[in-house]
Write a protein that holds these residues in place. Structure first.
Motif, mmCIF file in Angstrom:
data_model
loop_
_atom_site.group_PDB
_atom_site.id
_atom_site.type_symbol
_atom_site.label_atom_id
_atom_site.label_comp_id
_atom_site.label_asym_id
_atom_site.label_seq_id
_atom_site.Cartn_x
_atom_site.Cartn_y
_atom_site.Cartn_z
ATOM 1 N N LEU A 56 57.103 15.569 2.112
ATOM 2 C CA LEU A 56 56.600 14.231 2.383
ATOM 3 C C LEU A 56 56.013 14.184 3.789
ATOM 4 N N GLU A 57 54.939 13.432 3.952
ATOM 5 C CA GLU A 57 54.386 13.182 5.274
ATOM 6 C C GLU A 57 55.067 11.945 5.837
ATOM 7 N N LEU A 58 55.237 11.900 7.138
ATOM 8 C CA LEU A 58 55.843 10.758 7.792
ATOM 9 C C LEU A 58 54.747 9.782 8.211
ATOM 10 N N ASP A 59 54.931 8.514 7.882
ATOM 11 C CA ASP A 59 53.950 7.480 8.212
ATOM 12 C C ASP A 59 54.565 6.499 9.214
ATOM 13 N N PRO A 60 53.886 6.216 10.341
ATOM 14 C CA PRO A 60 54.467 5.332 11.360
ATOM 15 C C PRO A 60 54.630 3.880 10.892
ATOM 16 N N VAL A 61 53.732 3.381 10.061
ATOM 17 C CA VAL A 61 53.862 2.012 9.551
ATOM 18 C C VAL A 61 55.073 1.920 8.633
ATOM 19 N N SER A 75 59.175 3.161 -3.669
ATOM 20 C CA SER A 75 60.608 3.039 -3.917
ATOM 21 C C SER A 75 61.334 3.119 -2.587
ATOM 22 N N GLU A 76 62.623 2.858 -2.642
ATOM 23 C CA GLU A 76 63.406 2.791 -1.416
ATOM 24 C C GLU A 76 64.843 3.224 -1.695
ATOM 25 N N ASN A 77 65.407 3.982 -0.787
ATOM 26 C CA ASN A 77 66.837 4.284 -0.777
ATOM 27 C C ASN A 77 67.425 3.675 0.481
ATOM 28 N N VAL A 78 68.602 3.096 0.368
ATOM 29 C CA VAL A 78 69.331 2.604 1.532
ATOM 30 C C VAL A 78 70.750 3.156 1.476
ATOM 31 N N ALA A 79 71.363 3.283 2.642
ATOM 32 C CA ALA A 79 72.732 3.784 2.720
ATOM 33 C C ALA A 79 73.356 3.334 4.022
ATOM 34 N N PHE A 80 74.671 3.348 4.063
ATOM 35 C CA PHE A 80 75.362 3.248 5.343
ATOM 36 C C PHE A 80 76.589 4.128 5.269
ATOM 37 N N ASN A 81 77.010 4.588 6.423
ATOM 38 C CA ASN A 81 78.261 5.322 6.487
ATOM 39 C C ASN A 81 78.875 5.120 7.857
ATOM 40 N N ASP A 133 54.219 11.120 -1.745
ATOM 41 C CA ASP A 133 53.626 12.023 -0.766
ATOM 42 C C ASP A 133 53.795 11.552 0.683
ATOM 43 N N VAL A 134 54.294 10.343 0.861
ATOM 44 C CA VAL A 134 54.460 9.820 2.216
ATOM 45 C C VAL A 134 55.758 9.015 2.278
ATOM 46 N N THR A 135 56.360 8.997 3.479
ATOM 47 C CA THR A 135 57.662 8.336 3.639
ATOM 48 C C THR A 135 57.766 7.689 5.015
ATOM 49 N N GLY A 136 58.739 6.818 5.126
ATOM 50 C CA GLY A 136 59.148 6.234 6.394
ATOM 51 C C GLY A 136 60.666 6.168 6.398
ATOM 52 N N ILE A 137 61.275 6.431 7.547
ATOM 53 C CA ILE A 137 62.729 6.486 7.646
ATOM 54 C C ILE A 137 63.171 5.670 8.852
ATOM 55 N N TYR A 194 73.221 2.496 9.399
ATOM 56 C CA TYR A 194 72.464 2.048 8.222
ATOM 57 C C TYR A 194 71.156 2.815 8.158
ATOM 58 N N PHE A 195 70.797 3.251 6.959
ATOM 59 C CA PHE A 195 69.584 4.035 6.747
ATOM 60 C C PHE A 195 68.710 3.374 5.688
ATOM 61 N N THR A 196 67.412 3.460 5.898
ATOM 62 C CA THR A 196 66.416 3.062 4.896
ATOM 63 C C THR A 196 65.389 4.174 4.823
ATOM 64 N N GLN A 197 65.071 4.609 3.612
ATOM 65 C CA GLN A 197 63.953 5.527 3.417
ATOM 66 C C GLN A 197 63.046 4.929 2.349
#
Length: 182
Positions: free
Chosen positions: A78-83, A123-129, A158-162, A173-176
């Motif tokens: 995946l490419e990282l996108d700043p937006v 789509s989106e994944n979220v998590a916390f630990n 093909d592109v993601t933000g984290i 807390y995480f969001t991807q």
């Protein structure tokens, strides 16, 4: 046809792990929808506390481990996108402030991303630990072990933000966000 698909088990996946006699908690959820035209008018967005776009150490761990996992599956990195990263951070900050996981505002996040990225699927994944030495690695492992989250990780994106956000009591807390460009 506009489709919405929730990829979680009634409220998410709750993972409990023990280490040194202590109990640790990780909770994660996945959400997905297709058709960028399906996003309704913008919802309220929360202001970010970190305007910079360089990745934090935990965000970098997630990015690198997700791409390493995708490589083992024969998938393109995946490419990282700043937006997208900014939107993921905004959401992680909001979850940390509220003290709960959610996909609230997902449509608005994707709509904002859609201003600069033409997409066909998101789509989106979220998590916390809490209590783990490597919270980013723990979040990735939790997503890999969950069928709904894994579906997003292995999707034709093909592109993601984290984004990652830390609380004073040690929760992370995480969001991807995942996008397939047209």
């Amino acid at each position: 046809m506009k489709r919405w698909m929730l990829l979680s088990l009634s409220g998410g996946v709750l993972l409990l792990a023990t280490r040194g006699g202590s109990l640790f908690l990780e909770q994660a959820r996945a959400f997905s929808f297709t058709d960028s035209a399906a996003a309704p008018p913008s919802e309220q967005l929360v202001a970010t506390s970190r305007p910079e776009l360089g990745l934090t150490s935990q965000e970098r761990v997630v990015f690198e481990q997700i791409n390493a996992y995708r490589q083992t599956r024969g998938l393109e990195p995946l490419e990282l996108d700043p937006v997208m990263t900014r939107q993921a951070r905004l959401h992680s900050d909001a979850m940390a402030a509220q003290g709960r996981l959610s996909h609230d505002g997902f449509q608005a996040r994707v709509q904002e991303i859609g201003r600069t990225v033409t997409y066909s699927t998101a789509s989106e994944n979220v998590a916390f630990n809490q209590g783990f030495r490597e919270p980013g690695a723990q979040a990735v492992q939790g997503w890999i072990n969950s069928p709904g989250h894994r579906q997003n990780l292995e999707g034709r994106y093909d592109v993601t933000g984290i984004g990652a956000s830390h609380t004073t009591d040690g929760r992370v807390y995480f969001t991807q966000i995942f996008i397939r460009r047209r």
